[in-house]
Design a protein around this motif. Structure first.
Motif, mmCIF file in Angstrom:
data_model
loop_
_atom_site.group_PDB
_atom_site.id
_atom_site.type_symbol
_atom_site.label_atom_id
_atom_site.label_comp_id
_atom_site.label_asym_id
_atom_site.label_seq_id
_atom_site.Cartn_x
_atom_site.Cartn_y
_atom_site.Cartn_z
ATOM 1 N N ARG A 132 0.828 -1.215 0.000
ATOM 2 C CA ARG A 132 0.000 0.000 0.000
ATOM 3 C C ARG A 132 0.858 1.260 0.000
ATOM 4 O O ARG A 132 0.525 2.245 -0.642
ATOM 5 C CB ARG A 132 -0.926 0.007 1.224
ATOM 6 N N GLU A 133 1.964 1.186 0.724
ATOM 7 C CA GLU A 133 2.853 2.349 0.804
ATOM 8 C C GLU A 133 3.487 2.621 -0.565
ATOM 9 O O GLU A 133 3.530 3.767 -1.014
ATOM 10 C CB GLU A 133 3.944 2.061 1.834
ATOM 11 N N ALA A 152 1.065 4.102 -2.990
ATOM 12 C CA ALA A 152 0.611 5.470 -2.693
ATOM 13 C C ALA A 152 1.525 6.537 -3.300
ATOM 14 O O ALA A 152 1.090 7.652 -3.550
ATOM 15 C CB ALA A 152 0.516 5.668 -1.193
ATOM 16 N N SER A 173 3.466 8.424 -2.057
ATOM 17 C CA SER A 173 3.533 9.661 -1.276
ATOM 18 C C SER A 173 3.844 9.302 0.160
ATOM 19 O O SER A 173 3.391 8.281 0.673
ATOM 20 C CB SER A 173 2.185 10.382 -1.366
ATOM 21 N N THR A 227 2.687 10.705 2.607
ATOM 22 C CA THR A 227 1.513 10.907 3.445
ATOM 23 C C THR A 227 0.950 9.568 3.915
ATOM 24 O O THR A 227 0.492 9.432 5.043
ATOM 25 C CB THR A 227 0.423 11.659 2.642
ATOM 26 N N LYS A 228 0.995 8.568 3.040
ATOM 27 C CA LYS A 228 0.416 7.258 3.376
ATOM 28 C C LYS A 228 0.977 6.731 4.691
ATOM 29 O O LYS A 228 0.247 6.199 5.527
ATOM 30 C CB LYS A 228 0.698 6.262 2.234
ATOM 31 N N TYR A 275 -0.531 7.146 8.194
ATOM 32 C CA TYR A 275 -1.733 6.422 8.628
ATOM 33 C C TYR A 275 -1.406 4.992 9.059
ATOM 34 O O TYR A 275 -2.275 4.261 9.491
ATOM 35 C CB TYR A 275 -2.768 6.376 7.501
ATOM 36 N N LEU A 276 -0.145 4.593 8.865
ATOM 37 C CA LEU A 276 0.244 3.204 9.148
ATOM 38 C C LEU A 276 0.966 3.096 10.495
ATOM 39 O O LEU A 276 1.953 3.792 10.722
ATOM 40 C CB LEU A 276 1.167 2.690 8.042
ATOM 41 N N ASP A 333 -3.784 0.196 9.408
ATOM 42 C CA ASP A 333 -3.952 1.246 8.398
ATOM 43 C C ASP A 333 -5.270 1.970 8.694
ATOM 44 O O ASP A 333 -6.356 1.421 8.515
ATOM 45 C CB ASP A 333 -3.987 0.631 6.986
ATOM 46 N N GLU A 342 -6.261 4.838 7.258
ATOM 47 C CA GLU A 342 -6.566 5.867 6.255
ATOM 48 C C GLU A 342 -7.999 5.768 5.725
ATOM 49 O O GLU A 342 -8.656 6.777 5.517
ATOM 50 C CB GLU A 342 -5.588 5.767 5.077
ATOM 51 N N THR A 388 7.418 10.270 8.769
ATOM 52 C CA THR A 388 6.205 9.464 8.641
ATOM 53 C C THR A 388 6.559 7.997 8.513
ATOM 54 O O THR A 388 7.683 7.658 8.231
ATOM 55 C CB THR A 388 5.393 9.896 7.418
#
Ligand SMILES: C[S@@+](CC[C@H](N)C(=O)[O-])C[C@H]1O[C@@H](n2cnc3c(N)ncnc32)[C@H](O)[C@@H]1O
Length: 516
Positions: free
Chosen positions: A396-397, A400, A402, A404-405, A408-409, A430, A432, A516
């Motif tokens: 997922r990262e 993404a 970005s 930003t992802k 949320y993890l 996650d 998000e 992040t």
């Protein structure tokens, strides 16, 4: 059975659209003062001429998520539209597409031309519009109703069907119209729908506050009361959730399991050396040195009891507040009863929360605050979301593109070292796409909250709660923040890495970047 789909509006009857057949929203306009949106419909085969039709908000009430997504893209593209498409600044927000000067594109001219000649057939554009002034409402299809009475547009061709190639949609004319057409009602409905969803969250009220613009957090986000376990994620068998059995059955908010010194839930809790006499302290040192059993030694209870410091009842005691020790709460299998003071986070949030827009000056998007003051050590809320495997989190990262992802993890890695878990064995939360209001907690380099590990099953080292507690007194309305980096004092900090997000926390000791 689907909900009733026919609703009377001002004496007229409105049919809701068949949400599952909607592909996306492509444009907006005003027709007779009504805000309308151009729907692209799903087709079974790939085609350059999928059915498209215009619908008012009453019909789209069940697909506000898509309307919101379209409006977000529209908002972003407004800033990047070429000047010949942008609305003239001299004209004041016209309410109707007839109110502004049109400069039709060749395609628009063709559409207009063919709509005046109903019998003419064209390979790319034909029309059944009966009046030359009537705007086209349906392209590449005809309106129909599904078996439940929901309206949709199905593919059709023929002399009565206006055809348009999707690659030309939105046309220049549509873009210009869209840019000039107000979307106030859409924004109001989206906000109302979001608030309706907030009202369904269990516990104290969660409100929404935005004094800066018409935006609303994404309706795509689903509020969930508990974790959602995804493929490859397992919780330990509930049978392993051992409850304390030797504690008295009448533990209350004023007295807790620790007085028995036999509470197996507190087995791993911090030992309270201050309550030992010299002999016990010696035995404790020996047990520690030899890796012996620490049961029977007095343990530090994580929360203040009711009645001792009434203001602080239920708040974390300083020992836990200032350490990174996991908190083990009693559970349903314990003997101590439902009101045992060693149960707190599991009862859920007890404070009101407000999701608020931080404003363009602040630049942190949405944030979270509490309308009431919070005490040092007071529980705020847990972090919720999907629990996914480490591999899925990486996927997922990467997808993404970005940084930003990553914010949320949350890796559930608290027990990785003590239990010898390899990185690929760990689970990740996650938050998000689904979770709770804490999704909106921003980072600060000088935060007023901290995240803690709370476990109800000491035999499950891979699934536990992440709970936020106030780490100092917080005045009413102050933004709730925590440190995304969460390092021990003096612990080395890696480079923030390429594409790092600049930190806008405004703290005097700001580290300048968001790790992040
Ligand atoms: C978990 S979300 C927090 C909610 C978010 N502000 C929103 O509007 O949805 C994390 C994201 O918020 C933004 N953010 C949080 N703290 C920030 C800070 N101190 N400075 C700049 N951006 C921040 C970043 O975009 C980050 O990726």
């Amino acid at each position: 059975m689907p909900a009733m789909v026919v609703i009377p509006t001002n004496g007229r009857v409105t049919r809701r659209v068949a949400v599952r057949k909607v592909h996306s929203i492509l444009s907006n306009r005003l027709k007779n003062g009504e805000e309308q949106f151009l729907v692209r419909w799903d087709t079974t085969n790939s085609t350059n001429k999928p059915p498209l039709s215009w619908h008012g908000l009453n019909e789209l009430a069940r697909c506000l998520e898509l309307v919101q997504e379209y409006l977000e893209v529209r908002q972003k593209s407004r800033k990047t539209l070429p000047s010949h498409v942008q609305a003239s600044k001299k004209r004041k927000s016209p309410d109707s597409e007839t109110e502004f000067e049109r400069q039709p594109s060749p395609l628009d001219r063709r559409l207009e031309q063919t709509s005046r000649t109903p019998s003419s057939r064209s390979t790319s554009v034909s029309s059944a519009a009966t009046s030359s002034s009537a705007p086209v409402d349906v392209y590449n299809g005809v309106l129909a109703e599904d078996e439940h009475g929901f309206r949709y547009c199905r593919s059709a061709s023929g002399p009565d069907v206006v055809e348009i190639d999707i690659r030309n949609v939105p046309t220049l004319e549509m873009l210009r119209t869209a840019q000039r057409s107000k979307v106030e009602n859409a924004n109001v409905l989206i906000r109302a729908e979001y608030i309706r969803r907030l009202e369904k969250i269990p516990g104290r009220r969660v409100s929404l506050n935005n004094i800066y613009d018409a935006s609303t957090p994404s309706l795509r986000f689903r509020y969930i009361p508990d974790y959602v376990l995804r493929e490859g994620v397992f919780r330990a068998d509930p049978a392993t959730q051992e409850g304390c059995q030797e504690c008295s059955p009448h533990m209350g908010r004023d007295i807790g399991c620790e007085y028995t010194k036999k509470c197996s839930c507190l087995e791993y809790a911090a030992v309270d050396v201050s309550r030992m006499d010299a002999q016990m302290a010696k035995e404790y040192e020996t047990a520690k040195a030899t890796g012996g059993n620490l049961m029977g030694f007095p343990k530090k209870f994580p929360y203040y009891a009711e009645g001792t410091k009434i203001q602080r009842a239920g708040c974390l005691v300083p020992f836990y507040l200032h350490s990174r020790r996991p908190i083990y709460e009693c559970n349903d299998n314990c003997n101590c009863g439902p009101r045992c003071r060693n149960k707190n986070v599991q009862f859920g949030r007890t404070v009101e929360l407000e999701i608020f827009k931080t404003g363009s000056g602040a630049g942190r998007g949405w944030g979270l605050r509490c309308p009431q003051p919070l005490h040092e050590g007071q529980f705020v809320d847990t972090y919720r979301g999907e629990i996914i495997t480490d591999a899925e989190a990486t996927r997922r990262e990467d997808a993404a593109h970005s940084k930003t992802k990553a914010s949320y993890l949350y890796s559930l890695d608290k027990f990785a070292e003590s239990e010898g878990l390899a990185p690929e064995e760990l689970y990740v939360v996650d938050g998000e796409f689904m979770g709770g209001p804490t999704k909106f907690m921003n980072h600060s380099c000088e935060p007023n909250c901290r995240q803690y590990t709370v476990s109800y099953n000491k035999h499950d080292c891979r699934v536990y709660d992440i709970a936020f507690f106030a780490c100092r007194e917080i005045p009413a309305g102050e933004e709730l923040t925590f440190d995304y980096l969460d390092k021990e004092d003096g612990e080395e900090i890696d480079d923030p890495g390429e594409g790092a997000i600049p930190c806008l926390c405004g703290a005097a000791k700001c580290r300048k970047w968001l790790w992040t």
